[in-house]
Design a protein around this motif. Structure first.
Motif, short mmCIF file in Angstrom:
data_model
loop_
_atom_site.label_atom_id
_atom_site.label_comp_id
_atom_site.label_asym_id
_atom_site.label_seq_id
_atom_site.Cartn_x
_atom_site.Cartn_y
_atom_site.Cartn_z
N VAL A 47 0.81 -1.17 -0.08
CA VAL A 47 0.08 -0.12 0.00
C VAL A 47 0.86 1.14 0.04
O VAL A 47 1.72 1.35 1.02
N THR A 48 0.38 2.14 -0.94
CA THR A 48 1.28 3.51 -0.93
C THR A 48 0.17 4.43 -0.55
O THR A 48 -0.71 4.89 -0.99
N TYR A 49 0.48 4.98 0.88
CA TYR A 49 -0.37 5.80 1.51
C TYR A 49 -0.13 7.32 1.07
O TYR A 49 1.16 7.69 0.87
N PRO A 50 -1.21 7.95 0.79
CA PRO A 50 -0.79 9.72 0.45
C PRO A 50 0.04 10.26 1.69
O PRO A 50 0.71 11.06 1.41
N LEU A 51 -0.51 10.03 3.02
CA LEU A 51 0.47 10.42 4.12
C LEU A 51 0.73 9.09 4.80
O LEU A 51 0.05 8.29 5.18
N ARG A 52 1.98 8.95 5.54
CA ARG A 52 2.63 7.85 6.38
C ARG A 52 1.67 7.82 7.59
O ARG A 52 1.40 8.80 8.34
N PRO A 53 0.78 6.85 7.58
CA PRO A 53 -0.03 6.56 8.93
C PRO A 53 0.78 6.72 10.20
O PRO A 53 2.04 6.28 10.34
N GLU A 54 0.18 7.33 11.23
CA GLU A 54 0.85 7.49 12.44
C GLU A 54 1.09 6.13 13.04
O GLU A 54 2.26 5.89 13.68
N LYS A 55 0.36 5.15 12.75
CA LYS A 55 0.62 3.62 13.11
C LYS A 55 0.46 2.88 12.00
O LYS A 55 -0.66 2.27 11.64
N PRO A 56 1.47 2.73 11.28
CA PRO A 56 1.38 2.05 9.88
C PRO A 56 1.39 0.58 9.94
O PRO A 56 0.95 0.01 8.94
N GLY A 57 1.61 -0.12 11.00
CA GLY A 57 1.51 -1.56 11.21
C GLY A 57 2.86 -2.19 10.52
O GLY A 57 3.69 -1.50 10.00
N GLY A 58 3.05 -3.43 10.65
CA GLY A 58 4.23 -4.11 10.41
C GLY A 58 3.99 -4.90 9.11
O GLY A 58 3.04 -4.62 8.46
N SER A 59 5.04 -5.52 8.54
CA SER A 59 4.99 -6.24 7.37
C SER A 59 3.95 -7.49 7.23
O SER A 59 3.50 -7.79 6.21
N VAL A 60 3.19 -7.73 8.51
CA VAL A 60 2.36 -8.63 8.38
C VAL A 60 0.99 -8.35 8.81
O VAL A 60 -0.14 -8.75 8.71
N SER A 61 1.01 -6.88 8.87
CA SER A 61 -0.59 -6.36 9.12
C SER A 61 -1.09 -6.16 7.61
O SER A 61 -0.44 -6.17 6.48
N PHE A 62 -2.18 -5.61 7.62
CA PHE A 62 -2.94 -5.27 6.20
C PHE A 62 -3.53 -3.88 6.33
O PHE A 62 -3.72 -3.23 7.42
N GLY A 63 -3.67 -3.14 5.34
CA GLY A 63 -4.24 -1.82 4.83
C GLY A 63 -4.88 -1.61 3.75
O GLY A 63 -4.81 -2.57 2.86
N GLY A 64 -4.99 -0.35 3.44
CA GLY A 64 -5.69 0.02 2.12
C GLY A 64 -6.26 1.40 2.07
O GLY A 64 -6.21 1.95 3.33
N LEU A 65 -6.80 1.72 0.87
CA LEU A 65 -7.13 3.08 0.77
C LEU A 65 -8.67 3.11 0.31
O LEU A 65 -9.04 2.13 -0.51
N ALA A 66 -9.62 3.80 0.61
CA ALA A 66 -10.89 4.01 0.15
C ALA A 66 -10.99 5.49 0.17
O ALA A 66 -10.58 6.27 0.86
N SER A 67 -12.38 6.04 -0.48
CA SER A 67 -12.48 7.51 -0.56
C SER A 67 -14.00 7.57 -0.23
O SER A 67 -14.86 6.73 -0.41
N PHE A 68 -14.27 8.70 0.29
CA PHE A 68 -15.81 9.23 0.38
C PHE A 68 -15.99 10.59 0.10
O PHE A 68 -14.99 11.33 0.24
N THR A 69 -17.16 11.06 -0.32
CA THR A 69 -17.52 12.41 -0.73
C THR A 69 -18.33 12.71 0.56
O THR A 69 -19.57 12.12 0.73
N VAL A 70 -18.22 14.02 0.92
CA VAL A 70 -18.88 14.58 1.92
C VAL A 70 -19.88 15.86 1.33
O VAL A 70 -19.13 16.60 0.44
N ALA A 71 -20.83 15.67 1.04
CA ALA A 71 -21.71 16.71 0.38
C ALA A 71 -22.26 17.83 1.55
O ALA A 71 -22.43 18.91 1.16
N GLN A 72 -22.45 17.72 2.79
CA GLN A 72 -22.64 18.69 3.62
C GLN A 72 -21.87 18.64 4.79
O GLN A 72 -21.47 17.56 5.50
N THR A 73 -21.41 19.89 5.21
CA THR A 73 -20.58 20.22 6.63
C THR A 73 -21.31 19.41 7.69
O THR A 73 -22.51 19.37 7.70
#
Length: 174
Positions: free
Chosen positions: A79-105
């Motif tokens: 996984v290539t994160y836009p920002l390095r996570p504060e707790k990225p996990g180790g080589s045996v952990s899992f992660g990923g990216l998703a997106s969402f759109t906010v229409a209202q504050t």
């Protein structure tokens, strides 16, 4: 001599042993007889759809607000994160990216079925969380993180998960 031993042994036999401790007192939740009732904002948690996390920002899956997913994750090293996570996990952990759109504050909540690390990112900057908590008992929601968000597209970074999938919901609270 016998008298001395006898007088010492009686008080020792009167020492009380600690009472047994219940599972609830040790922090272990009681078994659930039925799923918890959920507030309206979390109602979508009950019917998750499958989704696959992206490994780079351009491939981040779009999450529908208010609808839960079971997010298939990738090994952290892929996984290539836009920002390095504060707790990225180790080589045996899992992660990923998703997106969402906010229409209202408003206040937006990320609900997770595990203790994975999450960051909400907009324009290369991590948003500051405003609250953290646990889901209702017997709901399957282990962690909730709230953010005050304005309209726009956000990237959700999931990091340091112990398994290759994760129940997840992004929803507007108010």
């Amino acid at each position: 001599m016998r008298r001395l031993l006898f007088s010492v042994s009686i008080p020792l036999s009167l020492i009380a042993l600690p009472a047994p401790v219940s599972a609830q007192e040790m922090g272990v939740p009681a078994p659930c007889a039925a799923p918890a009732d959920l507030p309206e904002a979390l109602a979508g948690w009950r019917n998750p759809a499958p989704a696959t996390a992206g490994n780079v920002q351009a491939k981040a899956v779009a999450l529908p607000p208010g609808k839960a997913v079971i997010l298939a994750l990738l090994p952290t090293p892929k996984v290539t994160y836009p920002l390095r996570p504060e707790k990225p996990g180790g080589s045996v952990s899992f992660g990923g990216l998703a997106s969402f759109t906010v229409a209202q504050t408003g206040t937006w909540r990320v609900a997770l079925g595990s203790g994975a690390w999450v960051d909400v990112v907009k324009n290369g900057k991590a948003m500051t969380s405003i609250a953290h908590g646990h889901g209702p008992d017997c709901s399957g929601i282990r962690k909730m993180v709230d953010y005050s968000l304005t309209p726009g597209r956000y990237v959700l970074q999931v990091a340091a998960n112990g398994t290759d999938s994760l129940p997840l919901l992004v929803t507007r609270l108010q």
